[in-house]
Scaffold this active site. Sequence first.
Site, PDB file in Angstrom:
ATOM      1  CG  ASP A 177       5.652 -12.054  -1.526  1.00 17.25           C
ATOM      2  OD1 ASP A 177       4.952 -12.122  -0.508  1.00 17.25           O
ATOM      3  OD2 ASP A 177       6.363 -11.061  -1.807  1.00 17.25           O
ATOM      4  CG  ASP A 194      -4.511  -0.163  -3.492  1.00 23.51           C
ATOM      5  OD1 ASP A 194      -3.768  -0.908  -2.828  1.00 23.51           O
ATOM      6  OD2 ASP A 194      -5.398   0.547  -2.987  1.00 23.51           O
ATOM      7  CD  GLU A 220       3.799  -8.547  -0.570  1.00 19.07           C
ATOM      8  OE1 GLU A 220       3.357  -9.309   0.323  1.00 19.07           O
ATOM      9  OE2 GLU A 220       4.954  -8.579  -1.006  1.00 19.07           O
TER      10      GLU A 220
HETATM   11  P1  GH3 Z   1       9.813  -8.979  -0.591  1.00 20.81           P
HETATM   12  O1  GH3 Z   1      10.454  -8.845  -1.918  1.00 20.81           O
HETATM   13  O2  GH3 Z   1      10.723  -9.566   0.426  1.00 20.81           O
HETATM   14  O3  GH3 Z   1       8.519  -9.691  -0.659  1.00 20.81           O
HETATM   15  O4  GH3 Z   1       9.543  -7.492  -0.077  1.00 20.81           O
HETATM   16  P2  GH3 Z   1       8.164  -6.728  -0.031  1.00 20.81           P
HETATM   17  O5  GH3 Z   1       8.466  -5.275   0.106  1.00 20.81           O
HETATM   18  O6  GH3 Z   1       7.348  -7.109  -1.209  1.00 20.81           O
HETATM   19  O7  GH3 Z   1       7.470  -7.343   1.241  1.00 20.81           O
HETATM   20  P3  GH3 Z   1       7.022  -6.701   2.580  1.00 20.81           P
HETATM   21  O8  GH3 Z   1       6.342  -7.810   3.348  1.00 20.81           O
HETATM   22  O9  GH3 Z   1       8.162  -6.020   3.269  1.00 20.81           O
HETATM   23  O10 GH3 Z   1       5.977  -5.600   2.203  1.00 20.81           O
HETATM   24  C1  GH3 Z   1       4.721  -5.904   1.660  1.00 20.81           C
HETATM   25  C2  GH3 Z   1       3.960  -4.627   1.532  1.00 20.81           C
HETATM   26  O11 GH3 Z   1       2.711  -4.828   0.896  1.00 20.81           O
HETATM   27  C3  GH3 Z   1       3.649  -4.014   2.871  1.00 20.81           C
HETATM   28  C4  GH3 Z   1       2.179  -3.657   2.794  1.00 20.81           C
HETATM   29  O12 GH3 Z   1       1.941  -2.344   3.210  1.00 20.81           O
HETATM   30  C5  GH3 Z   1       1.869  -3.786   1.344  1.00 20.81           C
HETATM   31  N1  GH3 Z   1       0.467  -4.127   1.109  1.00 20.81           N
HETATM   32  C6  GH3 Z   1      -0.241  -5.156   1.613  1.00 20.81           C
HETATM   33  N2  GH3 Z   1      -1.511  -5.118   1.171  1.00 20.81           N
HETATM   34  C7  GH3 Z   1      -1.611  -4.045   0.349  1.00 20.81           C
HETATM   35  C8  GH3 Z   1      -2.676  -3.473  -0.415  1.00 20.81           C
HETATM   36  O13 GH3 Z   1      -3.819  -3.952  -0.455  1.00 20.81           O
HETATM   37  N3  GH3 Z   1      -2.411  -2.371  -1.143  1.00 20.81           N
HETATM   38  C9  GH3 Z   1      -1.156  -1.812  -1.135  1.00 20.81           C
HETATM   39  N4  GH3 Z   1      -0.949  -0.733  -1.866  1.00 20.81           N
HETATM   40  N5  GH3 Z   1      -0.146  -2.304  -0.408  1.00 20.81           N
HETATM   41  C10 GH3 Z   1      -0.359  -3.409   0.316  1.00 20.81           C
HETATM   42 MG    MG Z   2       6.694  -9.136  -1.339  1.00 19.88          MG
END
Ligand code: GH3
Ligand code: MG
Length: 330
Positions: A177, A194, A220
């Site tokens: 992750d 992205d 992610e």
């Molecule tokens: P941690 O280190 O605890 O994993 O923190 P984090 O910020 O990586 O995790 P969190 O779950 O808070 O946020 C994940 C983010 O990933 C939120 C979401 O908007 C973003 N995300 C998910 N899918 C996509 C995508 O396809 N494209 C983009 N640009 N962002 C995405």
């Molecule tokens: Mg994360």
Amino acid sequence: MRVLVAEDDRVSRAILKLNLEKWGYEVVVCTDGLQAWSELQKPDAPRMAILDWMMPGMDGIQLCQAVRGRSEQPYVYILLLTAKSLKEDLLAGLNAGADDYLTKPMDPHELELRLRAGRRILDLQSELIAAREDLHIQATHDSLTGVANRRAVLETLESEVVRAMRQHVPLGLILADLDHFKSINDAHGHAVGDTVLREAASRMVAALRPYDRLGRYGGEEFLIVAPGCGFDEVISVAERLRLALLEEPVQTRNGIIEISASFGVISSTQFNNVAPEALIQAADEALYQAKASGRNCVQVAGSVSGLAGNPPVTTSCSASGSASIAERHG
Ligand code: GH3
Ligand code: MG
């Protein structure tokens, strides 16, 4: 388009070749059935064949049957050429797998038009195959990163668990992750996020062996199935992935962005007959611990029902690395 002509009569063969070349075909000439069969088995064999019925070695009917008896080969459009004109002969030819039938003496114009009809069928078939492959790719791949999607990587996990148990070989599982990914989106926008996701997936794929499978498990989060990996190997694979993300910042239209990821790993050497869901849960718990211990590190799963009982292990946690990432992304 290439056309195979199998005709034992020298004069008919020459006339056919002449006409076909005039119509723009590239001609592969065979003087008997056995030679034609050998040509048709080559990987780049012509997809159209004009076969004489009566030939030494193998006749046109036997050739048709042999071609249709194969599986997993590109379709060959077969036109049978013969002096036989009885209805039973025609039916026998079609029954053997011929697509069309022309009686001798053949009318060149009719042959030209019939070949054109055959090409239309082959073109349609190619389009159908391409559309089917396209649909298969869409159904099994993540459109953003191009890696396997969640469903496809879970299917791989299920089949690899069965294989590992049957063959008594180890299987490694890694859940990765990206760290503080939300803050990358927040600071640079979704499109840059992205770009980072695509680059992260591509670096991890490049760092894996060809028979490992990486899939996008969630936003992610990536799931990696690593056949043959015992306890030590799965840790070193995850460590390789961690360094592949860390070693160089990602180039984006907003400048360079440093990234890291946390990893939860488990190997089948730690369990007996555990379901894929339980393995994922164990890797997920290890990932949670990796996040809790500062991120940018590899954590080995320590407690899942059915586990042989390795204690939780934290490896290669880079406290300074994770601190700097945390600072950068808030
Ligand atoms: P941690 O280190 O605890 O994993 O923190 P984090 O910020 O990586 O995790 P969190 O779950 O808070 O946020 C994940 C983010 O990933 C939120 C979401 O908007 C973003 N995300 C998910 N899918 C996509 C995508 O396809 N494209 C983009 N640009 N962002 C995405
Ligand atoms: Mg994360």
